[in-house]
Scaffold this motif. Structure first.
Motif, PDB file in Angstrom:
ATOM      1  N   THR A 200      41.919  39.578  42.256  1.00 25.68           N
ATOM      2  CA  THR A 200      41.580  38.699  41.134  1.00 25.68           C
ATOM      3  C   THR A 200      40.111  38.283  41.163  1.00 25.68           C
ATOM      4  O   THR A 200      39.529  37.977  40.115  1.00 25.68           O
ATOM      5  CB  THR A 200      42.459  37.436  41.133  1.00 25.68           C
ATOM      6  N   ARG A 201      39.511  38.291  42.367  1.00 27.88           N
ATOM      7  CA  ARG A 201      38.102  37.885  42.474  1.00 27.88           C
ATOM      8  C   ARG A 201      37.145  39.041  42.191  1.00 27.88           C
ATOM      9  O   ARG A 201      36.003  38.813  41.778  1.00 27.88           O
ATOM     10  CB  ARG A 201      37.844  37.333  43.874  1.00 27.88           C
ATOM     11  N   THR A 202      37.598  40.254  42.398  1.00 28.50           N
ATOM     12  CA  THR A 202      36.695  41.402  42.265  1.00 28.50           C
ATOM     13  C   THR A 202      36.888  42.180  40.965  1.00 28.50           C
ATOM     14  O   THR A 202      35.959  42.803  40.479  1.00 28.50           O
ATOM     15  CB  THR A 202      36.884  42.365  43.449  1.00 28.50           C
ATOM     16  N   ARG A 203      38.086  42.169  40.405  1.00 26.18           N
ATOM     17  CA  ARG A 203      38.359  42.961  39.205  1.00 26.18           C
ATOM     18  C   ARG A 203      38.420  42.064  37.969  1.00 26.18           C
ATOM     19  O   ARG A 203      39.474  41.797  37.406  1.00 26.18           O
ATOM     20  CB  ARG A 203      39.647  43.751  39.374  1.00 26.18           C
ATOM     21  N   ARG A 204      37.243  41.622  37.539  1.00 29.08           N
ATOM     22  CA  ARG A 204      37.174  40.747  36.374  1.00 29.08           C
ATOM     23  C   ARG A 204      37.638  41.451  35.104  1.00 29.08           C
ATOM     24  O   ARG A 204      38.124  40.810  34.175  1.00 29.08           O
ATOM     25  CB  ARG A 204      35.742  40.224  36.195  1.00 29.08           C
ATOM     26  N   ASP A 205      37.471  42.759  35.049  1.00 28.44           N
ATOM     27  CA  ASP A 205      37.895  43.489  33.854  1.00 28.44           C
ATOM     28  C   ASP A 205      39.406  43.428  33.681  1.00 28.44           C
ATOM     29  O   ASP A 205      39.916  43.224  32.570  1.00 28.44           O
ATOM     30  CB  ASP A 205      37.430  44.943  33.941  1.00 28.44           C
ATOM     31  N   VAL A 206      40.137  43.578  34.786  1.00 27.88           N
ATOM     32  CA  VAL A 206      41.594  43.507  34.713  1.00 27.88           C
ATOM     33  C   VAL A 206      42.048  42.089  34.389  1.00 27.88           C
ATOM     34  O   VAL A 206      42.992  41.882  33.617  1.00 27.88           O
ATOM     35  CB  VAL A 206      42.223  43.994  36.036  1.00 27.88           C
ATOM     36  N   MET A 207      41.361  41.109  34.959  1.00 22.80           N
ATOM     37  CA  MET A 207      41.713  39.719  34.677  1.00 22.80           C
ATOM     38  C   MET A 207      41.494  39.391  33.208  1.00 22.80           C
ATOM     39  O   MET A 207      42.323  38.726  32.574  1.00 22.80           O
ATOM     40  CB  MET A 207      40.897  38.780  35.569  1.00 22.80           C
ATOM     41  N   ARG A 208      40.368  39.858  32.636  1.00 18.50           N
ATOM     42  CA  ARG A 208      40.123  39.616  31.213  1.00 18.50           C
ATOM     43  C   ARG A 208      41.210  40.254  30.360  1.00 18.50           C
ATOM     44  O   ARG A 208      41.636  39.690  29.349  1.00 18.50           O
ATOM     45  CB  ARG A 208      38.747  40.171  30.809  1.00 18.50           C
ATOM     46  N   PHE A 209      41.642  41.433  30.758  1.00 21.67           N
ATOM     47  CA  PHE A 209      42.681  42.129  30.004  1.00 21.67           C
ATOM     48  C   PHE A 209      43.977  41.330  29.998  1.00 21.67           C
ATOM     49  O   PHE A 209      44.567  41.070  28.942  1.00 21.67           O
ATOM     50  CB  PHE A 209      42.900  43.516  30.616  1.00 21.67           C
ATOM     51  N   PHE A 210      44.458  40.912  31.168  1.00 20.07           N
ATOM     52  CA  PHE A 210      45.743  40.240  31.237  1.00 20.07           C
ATOM     53  C   PHE A 210      45.719  38.846  30.619  1.00 20.07           C
ATOM     54  O   PHE A 210      46.754  38.351  30.159  1.00 20.07           O
ATOM     55  CB  PHE A 210      46.218  40.158  32.687  1.00 20.07           C
ATOM     56  N   ARG A 211      44.537  38.201  30.599  1.00 21.19           N
ATOM     57  CA  ARG A 211      44.467  36.847  30.037  1.00 21.19           C
ATOM     58  C   ARG A 211      44.867  36.793  28.569  1.00 21.19           C
ATOM     59  O   ARG A 211      45.307  35.748  28.082  1.00 21.19           O
ATOM     60  CB  ARG A 211      43.049  36.279  30.207  1.00 21.19           C
ATOM     61  N   THR A 212      44.700  37.876  27.850  1.00 21.40           N
ATOM     62  CA  THR A 212      45.037  37.875  26.430  1.00 21.40           C
ATOM     63  C   THR A 212      46.184  38.828  26.110  1.00 21.40           C
ATOM     64  O   THR A 212      46.341  39.262  24.967  1.00 21.40           O
ATOM     65  CB  THR A 212      43.803  38.218  25.577  1.00 21.40           C
ATOM     66  N   THR A 213      46.977  39.192  27.114  1.00 22.87           N
ATOM     67  CA  THR A 213      48.226  39.901  26.832  1.00 22.87           C
ATOM     68  C   THR A 213      49.312  38.872  26.545  1.00 22.87           C
ATOM     69  O   THR A 213      49.157  37.687  26.850  1.00 22.87           O
ATOM     70  CB  THR A 213      48.658  40.798  28.007  1.00 22.87           C
ATOM     71  N   TRP A 214      50.396  39.326  25.949  1.00 18.70           N
ATOM     72  CA  TRP A 214      51.489  38.421  25.613  1.00 18.70           C
ATOM     73  C   TRP A 214      52.575  38.525  26.682  1.00 18.70           C
ATOM     74  O   TRP A 214      52.979  39.612  27.070  1.00 18.70           O
ATOM     75  CB  TRP A 214      52.035  38.799  24.241  1.00 18.70           C
ATOM     76  N   ILE A 215      52.994  37.382  27.194  1.00 10.03           N
ATOM     77  CA  ILE A 215      53.976  37.230  28.274  1.00 10.03           C
ATOM     78  C   ILE A 215      53.492  37.933  29.552  1.00 10.03           C
ATOM     79  O   ILE A 215      54.177  38.797  30.113  1.00 10.03           O
ATOM     80  CB  ILE A 215      55.373  37.747  27.866  1.00 10.03           C
ATOM     81  N   PRO A 216      52.307  37.582  30.061  1.00 13.39           N
ATOM     82  CA  PRO A 216      51.769  38.267  31.240  1.00 13.39           C
ATOM     83  C   PRO A 216      52.511  37.969  32.536  1.00 13.39           C
ATOM     84  O   PRO A 216      52.344  38.703  33.510  1.00 13.39           O
ATOM     85  CB  PRO A 216      50.323  37.753  31.303  1.00 13.39           C
ATOM     86  N   ASP A 217      53.338  36.912  32.576  1.00 12.29           N
ATOM     87  CA  ASP A 217      54.072  36.650  33.820  1.00 12.29           C
ATOM     88  C   ASP A 217      55.127  37.721  34.084  1.00 12.29           C
ATOM     89  O   ASP A 217      55.648  37.808  35.196  1.00 12.29           O
ATOM     90  CB  ASP A 217      54.720  35.256  33.800  1.00 12.29           C
ATOM     91  N   GLU A 218      55.416  38.565  33.081  1.00 10.31           N
ATOM     92  CA  GLU A 218      56.336  39.680  33.280  1.00 10.31           C
ATOM     93  C   GLU A 218      55.611  40.977  33.630  1.00 10.31           C
ATOM     94  O   GLU A 218      56.271  41.987  33.881  1.00 10.31           O
ATOM     95  CB  GLU A 218      57.184  39.897  32.018  1.00 10.31           C
ATOM     96  N   THR A 219      54.275  40.947  33.640  1.00 11.41           N
ATOM     97  CA  THR A 219      53.523  42.187  33.884  1.00 11.41           C
ATOM     98  C   THR A 219      52.434  42.057  34.945  1.00 11.41           C
ATOM     99  O   THR A 219      52.116  43.034  35.625  1.00 11.41           O
ATOM    100  CB  THR A 219      52.857  42.672  32.578  1.00 11.41           C
TER     101      THR A 219
END
Length: 525
Positions: A200-219
């Motif tokens: 989570t500290r190194t892959r900011r691109d993946v974090m940005r992606f999941f922040r705006t997905t819908w229902i991310p606690d399932e993915t």
């Protein structure tokens, strides 16, 4: 031997949380708590005070306002995980829980179970190839950006979604990850959790992606575990026993489910009814009993499917799920706005929704077209809603994951009002008394089919007094019923006078109620 750090996300019932934390830590394990920032500050203070002397308890470094389907649930989990990793260096496993979970095995059995295999327990199925998602959005959860909550900001959610779809504003999934999906109730090893935090500290691109997905606690965790851990060290299952009805709602467990729960091949179960006090007490005693032996039959899901299926075949050996518990729920609060002028009530509750975030449903027992979530058909017609009124309300409370729900109701629905006010749910009534000039009554008579557009004046002159008397009679019946927690907001009163009953109804400060009633057009026709 395994030492578990429980990651507890909760939002209500501070006394139960304190009992749950004490029970789990008494066996030498740990717990990190995130208490929803939407809850009252005094509830959070009560939890901290109740656990202040427990060295095996830590709190998330930051509290968030969490919403179902939002990134906030994942971020709250990460805050609690970070707190647990830092505070409990001897923890070997990290286990996700909610306040509705309870152990169905002893602590000794749980520790031995985790010691037996060096794996992570998490459901992680291929997002696109599996059939984990039964209905609704699938690819759209990922390729579009979701900034609003579908349950509390429905119009904005779908407006933003439809605009992106119209303009084809899709985005790519990060190329080196394969999105997975599964239950959010996992148990991960310490090494895996530390890898995730580093990621989570190194892959900011993946974090940005999941922040705006819908229902991310399932993915989110499901994807990262599969990305970081070799397949042979992942057991694709949850250790928390949960079931869903054919309507997609979680099955709630009550006092008489004790023996069935103990026979399941799981360590915890969800959801335990807040009213199942006997079940909770027995499970609490079980957790500290090191001598008990468990016979695993694992028949729970098949048994439930068999018994509920009898109803569809006309051979019912047990009650349908909506008849098992005839109450909406003792620890819930149903707020009812009663108003003959539907447009006035809708303006008021729209303002309430905006100012308080309380889930609102408009005239669901009066309008066939009322905006309701898909609950498997029980909401399909006014007849079904009325027949299964308490079941419908229980399902709506569960759907919105809330303890407070607001609905609008016509004063003619006296039988519904009496039914709800006679239930163990706590009811609050706000009667909005409007003025009814002749022009409005004429329009009302035409809308309900009592008069046509070409009705002669003589007919209307005879009809209007009867309609007015009927409206007054409805108000008198409500008054004579002497309902508890009954407040009245009057069109004839000024805004300052109306703020007080609204504050009592919503249990909010008078200043906030004053802001809500500051609507120039509230009573306009």
């Amino acid at each position: 031997m395994a030492r578990i750090a429980f990651i507890l996300l909760c939002h209500k019932d501070p006394e139960a949380i304190v009992r749950q934390a004490r029970m789990l830590t008494a066996a030498g394990d740990y717990i990190a708590i995130h208490f929803d920032a939407r809850a009252k500050p005094e509830a959070h203070a009560q939890i901290r005070e109740g656990l202040a002397d427990n060295p095996n308890v830590v709190f998330a470094g930051r509290r968030l306002k969490c919403g179902w389907g939002e990134w906030s649930l994942v971020q709250a989990t990460l805050y609690a995980v970070e707190a647990a990793v830092g505070a409990f260096p001897r923890a070997t496993h990290f286990y996700m829980l909610s306040g509705d979970c309870a152990p169905i095995k002893s602590s000794r059995h749980a520790h031995e179970f985790l010691d037996a295999r060096d794996v992570d327990y998490i459901e992680s199925f291929d997002y696109f190839k599996s059939d984990w998602i039964k209905t609704g959005m699938k690819e759209e959860r990922l390729i579009y950006r979701h900034f609003f909550n579908e349950r509390t900001q429905t119009k904005r959610f779908y407006a933003a979604f439809n605009l992106q779809r119209k303009l084809r504003l899709t985005r790519d999934i990060p190329r080196d990850i394969e999105v997975q999906i599964g239950s959010q109730w996992w148990c991960l090893r310490r090494r895996t959790v530390e890898w995730i935090l580093d990621f989570t500290r190194t892959r900011r691109d993946v974090m940005r992606f999941f922040r705006t997905t819908w229902i991310p606690d399932e993915t989110f965790f499901q994807t990262l575990v599969r990305h970081l851990v070799t397949e042979t060290e992942i057991e694709t299952r949850t250790l928390t026993f949960l079931m869903f009805t054919d309507y997609g709602m979680p099955v709630t467990f009550y006092n008489d489910h004790y023996d069935m729960l103990l026979g399941q091949d799981y360590l915890f179960a969800r959801k335990i009814s807040p009213e199942a006090t006997v079940l909770k007490r027995r499970l609490g005693m079980l957790y500290s009993n090191d001598s008990v032996q468990f016979k695993i039959s694992n028949e729970g899901r098949n048994l439930y499917k068999f018994l509920t299926g009898r109803g569809r075949e006309g051979r019912r050996f047990s009650s349908r799920f909506w008849e098992v518990e005839s109450t909406i729920g003792r620890n819930r609060e149903l707020m009812i706005v009663i108003c003959k002028k539907w447009h006035v009530a809708k303006r008021l509750v729209a303002r309430i929704r905006q100012m308080t975030n309380i889930p609102v449903l408009e005239y669901l027992f009066n309008e066939e077209s009322a905006a309701l979530p898909d609950l498997g058909g029980i909401q399909a017609t006014l007849g079904k809603r009325t027949r299964h009124r308490r079941a419908l309300m229980r399902m709506l409370f569960d759907y919105y994951e809330t303890d407070r729900l607001l609905i609008c109701m016509d004063p003619a629905n006296m039988d519904l009002l009496q039914d709800f006010c006679g239930d163990r749910v706590k009811t609050r009534l706000l009667e909005v008394q409007c003025e009814f000039p002749d022009a409005y009554l004429v329009g009302h008579a035409q809308r309900v089919g009592l008069a046509g557009e070409q009705a002669p004046e003589e007919t209307l002159d005879r009809l209007l007094p009867t309609i007015r008397a009927d409206i007054i009679h409805e108000q008198d019946r409500i008054r004579d019923a002497e309902f508890e927690n009954h407040s009245i907001l009057r069109e004839s009163d000024d805004r300052g006078a109306n703020a007080a009953p609204l504050a009592r109804f919503l249990d909010i400060p008078a200043e906030k109620a004053q802001e809500i009633v500051e609507i120039d057009y509230l009573f306009a026709d």
